[in-house]
Design a protein around this motif. Structure first.
Motif, short mmCIF file in Angstrom:
data_model
loop_
_atom_site.label_atom_id
_atom_site.label_comp_id
_atom_site.label_asym_id
_atom_site.label_seq_id
_atom_site.Cartn_x
_atom_site.Cartn_y
_atom_site.Cartn_z
N LEU A 72 0.84 -1.22 0.14
CA LEU A 72 0.10 0.03 -0.14
C LEU A 72 0.74 1.35 0.01
O LEU A 72 0.51 2.17 -0.75
CB LEU A 72 -0.72 -0.03 1.07
N ASP A 73 1.92 1.26 0.77
CA ASP A 73 2.85 2.38 0.84
C ASP A 73 3.53 2.72 -0.44
O ASP A 73 3.67 3.88 -1.04
CB ASP A 73 3.89 2.35 1.87
N ARG A 74 3.93 1.89 -1.14
CA ARG A 74 4.52 1.78 -2.48
C ARG A 74 3.47 2.52 -3.36
O ARG A 74 3.96 3.35 -4.09
CB ARG A 74 4.96 0.62 -3.00
N LEU A 75 2.31 2.13 -3.53
CA LEU A 75 1.34 2.43 -4.31
C LEU A 75 1.13 4.00 -4.05
O LEU A 75 0.99 4.80 -4.90
CB LEU A 75 0.02 1.64 -4.12
N ARG A 109 2.05 7.20 -6.40
CA ARG A 109 0.97 8.13 -6.98
C ARG A 109 1.59 9.55 -6.67
O ARG A 109 1.30 10.38 -7.40
CB ARG A 109 -0.32 7.85 -6.63
N ARG A 110 1.91 9.71 -5.53
CA ARG A 110 2.49 11.08 -4.88
C ARG A 110 3.57 11.46 -5.33
O ARG A 110 3.77 12.56 -5.68
CB ARG A 110 2.25 10.83 -3.44
N CYS A 111 4.75 10.71 -5.45
CA CYS A 111 6.01 11.08 -5.56
C CYS A 111 6.71 10.88 -6.94
O CYS A 111 7.84 11.06 -7.07
CB CYS A 111 7.02 10.67 -4.51
N GLY A 112 6.11 9.68 -7.52
CA GLY A 112 6.56 9.06 -8.65
C GLY A 112 7.56 7.97 -8.59
O GLY A 112 7.93 7.59 -7.46
N GLU A 113 7.60 7.20 -9.61
CA GLU A 113 8.45 5.91 -9.68
C GLU A 113 10.01 6.10 -9.35
O GLU A 113 10.53 5.10 -8.73
CB GLU A 113 8.20 5.23 -11.01
N ASP A 114 10.54 7.22 -9.71
CA ASP A 114 11.76 7.55 -9.57
C ASP A 114 12.14 7.65 -8.12
O ASP A 114 13.18 7.23 -7.69
CB ASP A 114 12.22 8.86 -10.27
N GLU A 135 10.65 17.57 -4.44
CA GLU A 135 9.14 17.38 -4.58
C GLU A 135 8.43 16.75 -3.40
O GLU A 135 7.32 17.09 -3.00
CB GLU A 135 8.80 16.88 -5.60
N CYS A 136 9.00 15.81 -2.65
CA CYS A 136 8.45 14.95 -1.58
C CYS A 136 9.31 15.01 -0.41
O CYS A 136 9.72 13.95 -0.07
CB CYS A 136 8.13 13.78 -1.90
#
Length: 367
Positions: free
Chosen positions: A281-284, A288-293, A336-337
């Motif tokens: 769940l955290d990874r998803l 969404r919030r911070c991006g795959e990178d 960004e995050c």
């Protein structure tokens, strides 16, 4: 992964694993937590079921109202500390007995700046324990205290209350720590399974659920009653990323005995380390919030931290310094995050001009 979880896992003293087939009576001592399983059952500890489990007590998204019913901690002792470790001048912190709104506010206020809370609980799993974790989590959320550790020492209690408390814990981001010298037996294991991360240096053990309200006169009738209880238990374990096989193991252990789990078994059953369901769940959410990178860099940082900073014998200060130096290699804190970046709590603690989070001035207003 929470920094506090990483540091606690690295600093805990090593213990010889219990043999995987060990079956042991809990050692007798003056402390209620060290009584035998039979004595625990007489007291209402252990894994006691008094009725069908209620619907999951998940914390509402908007939080609790501020007009709280009167409640106190009666089934054990609760203390609040703003330090991840207890080997400090603060120790286990200040006692928390009243669960009135402003009593909890006063207890947690010192933890607001650092953003770290450790709730030490020693006692039985009961309805007031569920109230305790729900109200502390609610105020911690209002104050922006996102690093939360439940420092747990319990011989068990009511299965239904353990499941309710577990659903509250699972919704509010807790690390659960069974530290050296502490235990988590019977119904306590359900609470343990709900943590986002589980750190175990003490002893974890299981046995059969005791059906106190049973009207059964034969094994078949008792089995029918327990089948319903265990069905709800397995559903609870599944949604918390814990292997349902632990429920099957419990069925085989007489409630007068205690089956201690080895380190390997704790990991195999999903009771030690990162909660697999929460990690997904955290990874998803992070994706969404911070991006795959961001997620890939965060994973790479954690692997490097484990390999380079969590060395044998490394002290807390050394690990912190290593982690802070390491994160620049992976581009953290992220522009960004920043709040989701590894070790972000140190950025917050270093900001002495940070404005406090203001709570509603009137206890009767909604959050």
């Amino acid at each position: 992964m929470l920094l506090t979880a990483v540091l606690l896992a690295a600093c805990r003293p090593s213990e010889q694993d219990v043999a995987s087939d060990a079956m042991a009576e809990a050692p007798a001592a003056a402390s209620p937590a060290q009584d035998t399983p039979a004595q625990q059952a007489e007291r209402g500890d252990g894994a006691v079921s008094s009725g069908p489990p209620a619907s999951p007590a998940r914390a509402p998204a908007e939080g609790l109202p501020t007009d709280w019913p009167t409640a106190t901690v009666q089934s054990g002792e609760a203390r609040v500390s703003c330090q991840a470790e207890y080997n400090t001048d603060e120790g286990d912190g200040a006692p928390l007995e009243s669960l009135a709104f402003f009593s909890v506010v006063d207890a947690l206020s010192p933890c607001q700046k650092g953003g770290v809370l450790r709730l030490r609980y020693q006692g039985k799993i009961a309805a007031d324990f569920t109230d305790l974790v729900a109200r502390v989590a609610d105020i911690a959320g209002r104050m922006g205290i996102h690093k939360r550790i439940l420092d747990l020492d319990s011989a068990g209690g009511q299965v239904e209350d353990a499941i309710k408390a577990g659903d509250v814990i699972g919704a509010d981001g807790w690390t659960i720590w069974v530290r050296e010298g502490s235990i988590c037996h019977s119904a306590c294991v359900f609470v343990l399974g709900a943590g986002d991360n589980r750190l175990i240096s003490g002893k974890v053990g299981v046995h059969r659920i005791i059906r106190m309200s049973s009207t059964a006169t034969t094994r078949a009738e008792l089995n029918d009653e327990l089948r319903g209880v265990y069905g709800r238990v397995k559903d609870y374990l599944e949604r918390n990323g814990v292997a349902v096989a632990i429920a099957d193991l419990m069925m085989t252990v007489p409630n007068r005995r205690l089956r201690l789990l080895s380190k390997d078994e704790l990991q195999e059953y999903g009771l030690d380390g990162t909660n697999a369901a929460q990690d997904d769940l955290d990874r998803l959410r992070l994706m969404r919030r911070c991006g795959e990178d961001f997620v890939l860099r965060r994973d790479a940082f954690m692997r490097s931290f484990d390999g380079e900073c969590k060395t044998a014998g490394a002290g807390l200060d050394e690990m912190q310094a290593c982690g802070l130096a390491l994160r620049t290699r992976f581009g953290f804190p992220d522009a960004e995050c920043p709040a989701d970046s590894p070790l972000s709590e140190f950025d917050r603690m270093a900001d002495s001009d940070e404005a406090p989070v203001v709570l509603p001035e009137t206890a009767g207003t909604s959050p």
